[in-house]
Design a protein around this motif. Structure first.
Motif, mmCIF file in Angstrom:
data_model
loop_
_atom_site.group_PDB
_atom_site.id
_atom_site.type_symbol
_atom_site.label_atom_id
_atom_site.label_comp_id
_atom_site.label_asym_id
_atom_site.label_seq_id
_atom_site.Cartn_x
_atom_site.Cartn_y
_atom_site.Cartn_z
ATOM 1 N N UNK A 50 -14.640 43.015 37.981
ATOM 2 C CA UNK A 50 -15.830 42.867 38.807
ATOM 3 C C UNK A 50 -15.447 42.110 40.071
ATOM 4 N N UNK A 51 -16.201 42.344 41.139
ATOM 5 C CA UNK A 51 -15.807 41.809 42.442
ATOM 6 C C UNK A 51 -16.004 40.304 42.551
ATOM 7 N N UNK A 52 -17.061 39.782 41.937
ATOM 8 C CA UNK A 52 -17.434 38.382 42.152
ATOM 9 C C UNK A 52 -16.898 37.473 41.058
ATOM 10 N N UNK A 53 -15.630 37.612 40.731
ATOM 11 C CA UNK A 53 -15.029 36.737 39.724
ATOM 12 C C UNK A 53 -13.991 35.862 40.409
ATOM 13 N N UNK A 54 -14.021 34.554 40.159
ATOM 14 C CA UNK A 54 -13.138 33.639 40.902
ATOM 15 C C UNK A 54 -11.666 33.816 40.537
ATOM 16 N N UNK A 55 -10.821 33.640 41.541
ATOM 17 C CA UNK A 55 -9.377 33.614 41.308
ATOM 18 C C UNK A 55 -8.774 34.943 40.908
ATOM 19 N N UNK A 56 -9.394 36.066 41.301
ATOM 20 C CA UNK A 56 -8.909 37.371 40.866
ATOM 21 C C UNK A 56 -7.487 37.653 41.344
ATOM 22 N N UNK A 57 -7.173 37.285 42.584
ATOM 23 C CA UNK A 57 -5.842 37.580 43.131
ATOM 24 C C UNK A 57 -4.761 36.812 42.379
ATOM 25 N N UNK A 58 -5.040 35.525 42.117
ATOM 26 C CA UNK A 58 -4.068 34.733 41.360
ATOM 27 C C UNK A 58 -3.924 35.266 39.946
ATOM 28 N N UNK A 59 -5.038 35.631 39.327
ATOM 29 C CA UNK A 59 -4.996 36.190 37.984
ATOM 30 C C UNK A 59 -4.138 37.454 37.948
ATOM 31 N N UNK A 60 -4.344 38.342 38.926
ATOM 32 C CA UNK A 60 -3.579 39.591 38.973
ATOM 33 C C UNK A 60 -2.084 39.314 39.114
ATOM 34 N N UNK A 61 -1.736 38.321 39.901
ATOM 35 C CA UNK A 61 -0.327 37.984 40.083
ATOM 36 C C UNK A 61 0.286 37.445 38.801
ATOM 37 N N UNK A 62 -0.443 36.580 38.097
ATOM 38 C CA UNK A 62 0.056 36.036 36.831
ATOM 39 C C UNK A 62 0.230 37.138 35.780
ATOM 40 N N UNK A 63 -0.741 38.052 35.717
ATOM 41 C CA UNK A 63 -0.642 39.164 34.760
ATOM 42 C C UNK A 63 0.593 40.008 35.068
#
Length: 470
Positions: free
Chosen positions: A267-280
């Motif tokens: 979903x678009x309005x979830x905090x820290x999505x870019x960092x999460x994607x990088x960690x994954x």
């Protein structure tokens, strides 16, 4: 305490095993998001077991910020999860009950806040985001109220309403709230039980849908007698760092509360999505190796062998909800001019793998050499099904820790003698297949455009070239 480790052969389980199966709503103590008090009897202090993440975060700032961008915080915000619950309750006329919710919203579910209701012959559960114990998913008090784990499966745990638990139960912490040291937090031989209480799942029909804890428990990562080799869930998914446990506290060695795994918020309005994607991405790119080998010509066909090895993993590849997850090899073989001679692992026009199952793809039999890892689930008649509550049996094609799987790819060599062929293999991962999302949309449980694009992560890639002998 003796713990009962539940194996995968418990096919006798009834509907809602491990759930509270509530039939009535319960009274909830008053909730406040005011700052934490220095005394446990202050008027703005929530009852034990009912502190919201906002309340906890007023002191535990870094842990709160990490949790906000975690999949634990996303557990009940996930549109796919909500669609699955609504469909499951309708399909089973309410019998599914707490099966999904007991792990995605343990506090609300285990405290009886999410009863199955019926109106005009339609069964449903009112999932109210204004109720913080549902809306915040897996939250601070979920883990820090666990007094005991009765079995490592289906949320079979007991939540305390008299104290919290942690690794120390220090005098300083008790000034803010009652907290005791628990071996579930401090003992390396027991730490993973907290995770195992939900990360092993049998459905109400006795089909094993998730076995992440059992996979870890049965391999060499679980080596409590050898501290040098022993690795708990925390070691990978809650790595340590140096920082203050409270906003004004001393610097200590802490565990990150980002709970990085292989899922990402869609979903678009979830905090820290870019960092999460990088960690994954970093996690996935450190858990598998690929190898390409040329095995010569056999019966007029050039044979290329691609091998996947599961490395640095305390569980299978993939793990978790393996009926949804897809891991596969995208292979391309090209001639000296760059012309494509052989391809496997490509997607159809809908973005689906051609995995041989009717209904999964526009051309199910279009990729006879596909090398894919995952799980198929079947109903009582042995037919392929999509949803976890429908499963009575399953077949796994999973890769255990340290194990290898390979496939021979075959290419007719007519006209290719004395040519240099280039081979590219890319190991890919995604959380959900598009055909599952289309089904939820078509049946009205998921809105068109409600989800962001499901990312495909390139885990590993290899290139090689081989001369086809005349």
């Amino acid at each position: 305490m003796a713990y009962r480790f539940v194996g995968i052969l418990l096919v006798w389980m009834l509907w809602g095993c491990g759930s509270t199966s509530p039939t009535e709503s319960v009274d909830v103590p008053p909730v406040t998001d005011a700052g934490a008090s220095d005394a446990t009897n202050a008027p703005d202090t929530p009852a034990i077991g009912y502190a919201t993440p906002d309340y906890c975060g007023s002191c535990h700032e870094s842990h709160y910020e990490q949790w906000q961008g975690s999949m634990h915080a996303y557990a009940t915000r996930d549109p796919v999860f909500l669609a699955m619950v609504n469909k499951g309750i309708q399909d089973t006329e309410g019998k599914l009950d707490q099966f999904c919710l007991q792990c995605h919203a343990p506090v609300a579910s285990l405290k009886g806040m999410l009863p199955v209701q019926e109106k005009d012959g339609k069964h449903f559960i009112e999932m109210d985001f204004e109720n913080p114990y549902f809306g915040h998913g897996i939250q601070c008090v979920t883990c820090h109220s666990i007094a005991s784990v009765e079995a490592t499966q289906n949320a079979q745990l007991t939540l305390s309403e008299s104290t919290y638990y942690g690794p120390t139960g220090s005098e300083a912490a008790n000034l803010a709230h009652p907290i005791e040291q628990s071996k579930l937090f401090s003992d390396p031989t027991q730490k993973s039980l907290l995770c195992g209480s939900c990360h092993d799942v049998l459905n109400p029909n006795g089909a094993r849908l998730e076995a992440t804890f059992s996979e870890w428990y049965s391999n060499e990562f679980n080596a409590p007698s050898d501290p040098e080799k022993h690795r708990t869930c925390n070691d990978c998914h809650m790595p340590t760092y140096e920082g203050p446990i409270t906003k004004d506290g001393p610097v200590k060695t802490l565990h990150a509360h980002s709970f990085v795994g292989v899922d990402q918020a869609l979903i678009a309005d979830f905090p820290g999505k870019e960092q999460q994607a990088q960690w994954v991405k970093e996690l996935l790119q450190d858990c598998a190796e690929l190898e390409i080998k040329y095995d010569g010509i056999v019966n007029g066909e050039a044979v290329f062998v691609v091998t996947i090895t599961n490395i640095n993993n305390g569980h299978n590849l993939p793990s978790g909800s393996t009926a949804d997850r897809q891991v596969w090899v995208h292979l391309q073989v090209r001639d000296e001019d760059g012309g494509l001679l052989l391809e496997s692992g490509m997607l159809d026009a809908n973005g689906d793998l051609m995995d041989g199952v009717q209904g999964h793809s526009l051309n199910p039999d279009g990729d006879s050499q596909l090398l894919a890892l995952g799980q198929f689930i079947y109903n009582a008649d042995g037919e392929h099904v999509l949803f976890p509550w429908e499963a009575f049996s399953y077949t796994d094609n999973l890769l255990g820790p340290g194990q290898k799987k390979w496939r021979d790819y075959r290419l007719p060599v007519d006209g290719l003698a004395a040519q240099q062929l280039s081979v590219t293999a890319v190991l890919k991962y995604r959380t959900f297949p598009p055909f599952l999302m289309r089904t939820l949309i078509d049946e009205g449980f998921l809105a068109e455009g409600e989800l962001l694009a499901i990312p495909i992560v390139e885990m590993e890639s290899r290139e090689a070239s081989f001369m086809v002998a005349p």
